[in-house]
Design an enzyme around this catalytic site. Structure first.
Site, mmCIF file in Angstrom:
data_model
loop_
_atom_site.group_PDB
_atom_site.id
_atom_site.type_symbol
_atom_site.label_atom_id
_atom_site.label_comp_id
_atom_site.label_asym_id
_atom_site.label_seq_id
_atom_site.Cartn_x
_atom_site.Cartn_y
_atom_site.Cartn_z
ATOM 1 N N ILE A 1 32.028 43.738 25.327
ATOM 2 C CA ILE A 1 31.125 42.635 25.706
ATOM 3 C C ILE A 1 29.966 43.184 26.544
ATOM 4 C CG2 ILE A 1 30.934 40.455 26.961
ATOM 5 C CD1 ILE A 1 33.931 40.075 26.515
ATOM 6 N N GLU B 1 48.569 49.655 30.932
ATOM 7 C CA GLU B 1 48.876 51.033 31.325
ATOM 8 C C GLU B 1 50.378 51.162 31.609
ATOM 9 O OE1 GLU B 1 46.411 53.370 31.629
ATOM 10 O OE2 GLU B 1 44.903 51.889 31.093
ATOM 11 N N LYS C 1 35.886 44.888 38.228
ATOM 12 C CA LYS C 1 34.842 44.462 37.292
ATOM 13 C C LYS C 1 33.885 43.480 37.963
ATOM 14 C CE LYS C 1 37.776 45.568 33.406
ATOM 15 N NZ LYS C 1 38.950 45.102 32.625
#
Lengths: 389, 389
Positions: free
Chosen positions: B117, B171, B186
């Site tokens: 994105i 993860e 973010k």
């Protein structure tokens, strides 16, 4: 940067206001309609714009005549051009690109497709390193407003259209919106940016003239609503397809959640996957915001959104990428005639002499052709893509 | 352009493949882990990258140590840098920006926020001529996958997490995802790009550790689901706010329709209005596609996504822009204690000794502080923003 503006209507005035609010830009001349000059910086004569010292002209007049004459003269005079005029770019984008290239100036038109949604600039960036498999979406706010009002509020088509006009979404003459032509023009811009091909008129455009309250009622019984969608893409053999048609979509699809006059532009990149962009597809400040982003791009040196390779090309809507089921409503006799060409998968219901059915998968070309045949015989038919119904 | 790549894992290998498929780029050196060199162009020694003739280094190692050492050395050596490493940019973005500016090379990191994105580049373009009122969204695919599985499939938290690991979304150590820290990083990148402020640690992060099947059951009874959302914005007085917390959202909200590991990034521009971008927030090819778009940007001359003015700043989560209702679940005794600080608007239901309630509007800071107080006393509490519940 010295800027002039052609037009002082809904969008032009918004652009003027936003330029006032941003440092680094001086507005030289604003072309207004006869009798509307109220300020020194305004003129009623295009020649005043042509001879001023602006480096960039922003066209917000709409229409092709005289917009094409004015914008090509500005480019010839060595001024860069930004426009939000989809009809102009669909009709003369390649001409304007060629003049701009010859003169070494910029020609940018983000706001002509998707309003505030930056679909064209993002497609342009993406295609340089990824393959665009298809692109399109809900690209006309007026028709989406009408469809959404009919479904969610039970408004009649005519009342929803009147409300859209009252709110400033629809033009006084909304034919281009309702017929799907406005959506198709945006698909043409997308296709030029994504594929270097301007689709010629061998494509299929179905608008929303035929949709009725009964269609929404039956769609709702399937857990679906109705939206108007335009798409273009490349078939496996590299041929372009491009079309506009209503879509019957379920809650699981993104189209379903696009309400009121919001637009949804999408593309699928071979590597990026499905990318979706939502926002205001029209209106003073949303459109002006897209134009101002283009002003920044021009100031930073962007020259073109179109490649010199961009050419008119045939769209072919009979590839397997254009094959899907359809939701169809017509009278019993017409449905019988239709079924001889397009196989019915199931009849959803019958009432008041009408049959509502889901077809087996057919190509866009075959469905649009078959519906035209029904209409040539004087009967009514509504059809909509129905991938998941 | 000559390019070297640090890392040959999920993302690095995707970048390598995409560079092979695009003309104009030559891969010089790929740094691989000890014992994984299988091709001539690979090396296990970072010094080989430092001394090669690449103009651009793409960092896809993840983590801060040795990524920060390697990337700063590459910039110092006059190589441009692209990274998808959000932890690196959140911790050392300003340091790397300063080195890049001093050396006159590029430092670009689109793929570090939102995967495919293009939220950061679009924010960067938009902010130049529009005011960004707030920005954020669903920015972590692992937590969205877990929440969506718990709601739609009735999967337990542990099973959903195991499935996310199996599919490569999470993860081996998913603590940063689950705790909300990955989302916060973010948000930090968004805040740096949109506001020139890196929020310091005076903010509120609530992850999804506390969510239970019962919370989804009660949310569903309200017509809602649960998502994890991060946001930042400016208050009317110009102070930054930034936080991460679960949200109870109704079908009318865009969050509701974000399923599986899809991300949704949004911003509201003063002129553009609400803009939404959906797509794959992680994965080999989606992330590589964002990196390749950055490669084009570097090739076209983009130098920075961060302004030299970008500084660490305090986030203040007690402004009126941070005020909303909350959905809260805790035991009866804790709810009583909580109610003395945060007024209850209504009790939704009580069962198995638990109380589910909607609070009156309070600031993010007050709610997160009150929940911390409940936990300090050894009790469990789940809370989520509930604007429309």
């Amino acid at each position: 940067m010295k800027v002039s503006i052609l037009g002082h209507g809904v969008v032009g005035k918004g652009v003027w206001e936003m330029l006032q609010a941003n440092s680094g830009y001086t507005v030289r001349t604003v072309l207004v309609k006869k009798g509307e000059k109220t300020e020194d910086f305004m003129t009623e004569s295009f020649d005043d714009v042509l001879v001023d010292d602006s480096e960039l002209v922003i066209e917000c007049m709409g229409g092709i005549d005289p917009a094409f004459e004015f914008t090509s003269k500005c480019l010839e005079a060595g001024k860069s051009l930004i426009t939000s005029n989809k009809a102009l770019v669909a009709a003369h984008g390649i001409d304007l690109m060629n003049i701009a290239n010859r003169k070494g100036v910029s020609f940018i038109f983000s706001a002509a497709c998707g309003g505030a949604i930056p679909i064209l600039q993002n497609l342009l960036r993406a295609r340089k390193t990824d393959s665009i498999i298809w692109a399109g979406g809900i690209l006309n706010g007026t028709t989406n407003f009408i469809l959404d009002s009919m479904d969610c509020k039970g408004t009649s088509f005519d009342d929803a259209l009147a409300e859209a006009k009252r709110l400033g979404y629809a033009e006084a003459n909304p034919t281009a919106d309702i017929s799907g032509m406005d959506t198709m023009r945006k698909v043409m811009l997308i296709s030029m940016v994504a594929y270097d091909i301007l689709p010629n008129f061998d494509y299929n455009i179905e608008g929303i003239e035929s949709v009725s309250a009964a269609d929404f009622e039956v769609a709702r019984s399937l857990g679906c609503t109705i939206r108007l969608v335009g798409k273009c893409g490349l078939s496996d053999s590299g041929r372009l397809y491009a079309y506009v048609e209503p879509v019957v979509c379920s809650m699981a699809e993104a189209y379903y959640s696009i309400h009121s006059n919001t637009n949804l532009a999408q593309y699928t990149g071979k590597n990026a996957g499905l990318m979706s962009f939502m926002g205001q597809g029209a209106g003073r400040y949303p459109t002006a915001s897209a134009i101002l982003r283009d002003v920044t791009s021009v100031a930073e040196g962007q020259k073109q959104m179109l490649s010199p390779k961009c050419l008119v090309g045939f769209a072919c809507n009979s590839s397997k990428e254009c094959e899907h089921k359809y939701f169809v409503r017509t009278d019993a006799e017409s449905m019988k005639a239709l079924s001889s060409k397009i196989e019915t998968e199931k009849v959803v219901c019958e009432k008041d002499g009408l049959v509502f059915a889901i077809t087996k998968a057919v190509t866009v070309k075959d469905m649009h052709d078959a519906a035209a045949e029904v209409r040539r015989k004087g009967a009514n038919i509504f059809f909509a893509a129905a991938k998941e119904a």
